[in-house]
Design a protein around this motif. Sequence first.
Motif, short mmCIF file in Angstrom:
data_model
loop_
_atom_site.label_atom_id
_atom_site.label_comp_id
_atom_site.label_asym_id
_atom_site.label_seq_id
_atom_site.Cartn_x
_atom_site.Cartn_y
_atom_site.Cartn_z
N LYS A 32 0.83 -1.21 0.00
CA LYS A 32 0.00 0.00 0.00
C LYS A 32 0.86 1.25 0.00
O LYS A 32 1.94 1.27 0.59
CB LYS A 32 -0.88 0.05 1.25
CG LYS A 32 -1.83 -1.09 1.41
CD LYS A 32 -2.59 -0.95 2.72
CE LYS A 32 -3.41 -2.18 3.00
NZ LYS A 32 -4.08 -2.09 4.31
N THR A 33 0.35 2.28 -0.64
CA THR A 33 0.96 3.60 -0.60
C THR A 33 -0.14 4.63 -0.80
O THR A 33 -1.27 4.28 -1.12
CB THR A 33 2.07 3.75 -1.66
OG1 THR A 33 2.77 4.97 -1.44
CG2 THR A 33 1.52 3.72 -3.06
N GLN A 34 0.20 5.89 -0.59
CA GLN A 34 -0.76 6.96 -0.84
C GLN A 34 -0.52 7.51 -2.24
O GLN A 34 0.62 7.69 -2.66
CB GLN A 34 -0.59 8.11 0.16
CG GLN A 34 -1.37 7.98 1.45
CD GLN A 34 -2.86 7.83 1.26
OE1 GLN A 34 -3.37 6.75 1.50
NE2 GLN A 34 -3.57 8.85 0.86
N TYR A 57 1.38 7.91 -7.89
CA TYR A 57 1.82 7.42 -6.60
C TYR A 57 3.33 7.25 -6.62
O TYR A 57 3.96 7.20 -7.68
CB TYR A 57 1.11 6.13 -6.21
CG TYR A 57 1.31 4.97 -7.17
CD1 TYR A 57 2.22 3.95 -6.89
CD2 TYR A 57 0.60 4.89 -8.36
CE1 TYR A 57 2.40 2.89 -7.76
CE2 TYR A 57 0.77 3.84 -9.24
CZ TYR A 57 1.68 2.84 -8.94
OH TYR A 57 1.86 1.80 -9.81
N VAL A 59 6.72 5.09 -5.13
CA VAL A 59 7.23 3.86 -4.52
C VAL A 59 8.75 3.93 -4.56
O VAL A 59 9.33 4.02 -5.65
CB VAL A 59 6.74 2.59 -5.26
CG1 VAL A 59 7.37 1.35 -4.66
CG2 VAL A 59 5.23 2.50 -5.23
N ASP A 60 9.38 3.91 -3.40
CA ASP A 60 10.85 3.95 -3.29
C ASP A 60 11.45 5.11 -4.08
O ASP A 60 12.46 4.96 -4.77
CB ASP A 60 11.47 2.63 -3.74
CG ASP A 60 11.05 1.46 -2.87
OD1 ASP A 60 10.80 1.69 -1.67
OD2 ASP A 60 10.95 0.33 -3.40
N GLU A 83 -5.72 5.71 -1.35
CA GLU A 83 -4.85 4.57 -1.13
C GLU A 83 -4.66 3.85 -2.45
O GLU A 83 -5.61 3.68 -3.22
CB GLU A 83 -5.49 3.62 -0.12
CG GLU A 83 -4.66 2.38 0.13
CD GLU A 83 -5.36 1.42 1.07
OE1 GLU A 83 -5.58 0.27 0.66
OE2 GLU A 83 -5.69 1.83 2.20
N ARG A 85 -2.96 0.30 -4.12
CA ARG A 85 -2.37 -1.02 -3.90
C ARG A 85 -1.49 -1.32 -5.10
O ARG A 85 -1.92 -1.14 -6.24
CB ARG A 85 -3.46 -2.08 -3.78
CG ARG A 85 -4.42 -1.87 -2.65
CD ARG A 85 -3.87 -2.47 -1.36
NE ARG A 85 -4.75 -2.22 -0.26
CZ ARG A 85 -5.51 -3.13 0.31
NH1 ARG A 85 -5.50 -4.36 -0.14
NH2 ARG A 85 -6.26 -2.82 1.33
N TYR A 86 -0.27 -1.78 -4.86
CA TYR A 86 0.66 -2.07 -5.95
C TYR A 86 1.41 -3.37 -5.68
O TYR A 86 1.47 -3.86 -4.57
CB TYR A 86 1.63 -0.91 -6.16
CG TYR A 86 2.61 -0.70 -5.03
CD1 TYR A 86 3.87 -1.30 -5.06
CD2 TYR A 86 2.28 0.07 -3.93
CE1 TYR A 86 4.76 -1.14 -4.03
CE2 TYR A 86 3.17 0.24 -2.89
CZ TYR A 86 4.41 -0.36 -2.94
OH TYR A 86 5.29 -0.20 -1.91
N SER A 94 -0.79 -1.64 -10.48
CA SER A 94 -1.50 -1.14 -9.30
C SER A 94 -3.00 -1.05 -9.58
O SER A 94 -3.45 -1.23 -10.70
CB SER A 94 -0.97 0.25 -8.94
OG SER A 94 -1.27 1.16 -9.98
#
Length: 129
Positions: A32-34, A57, A59-60, A83, A85-86, A94
């Motif tokens: 999960k991420t925002q 979104y 990620v890293d 929210e 999901r990925y 995602s």
Amino acid sequence: MIAVWIVGGVFLFVGLLYALPRYLRLICCRAKTQGILITARSAPGTGPQPVRAGYRYLVDGVEYTASTGWTNFGAFRVGEPREVRYDPRHPHRSYLPWSGQLLGCLLGTVFALTGAAVLLAGLWLQHIL
């Protein structure tokens, strides 16, 4: 009897074609991420129309953009945080929860089960006739 095989096969094929990619996405996309909604547009036409949303979104430290499929089950406002999901192994894959993903799985499953039931009924009818 051939009509039973055709109807059952078509329902089974369409149900699996529709549901399997959605199930794979639900299974693989566990992290999960925002994110934030960057676009929201409706399909042209009259009456209640499906809507599609684009989102961004992180990620890293890498920014990704994606969009939902056409859905009747989403309410999207540009700039709204959501929210996301990925898939941790493939972060470009995602989906947005509550955008019709589960309903798509359910609909595809119903079609596939209907097709399987028709095919089994065809086997039973062929056996007794």
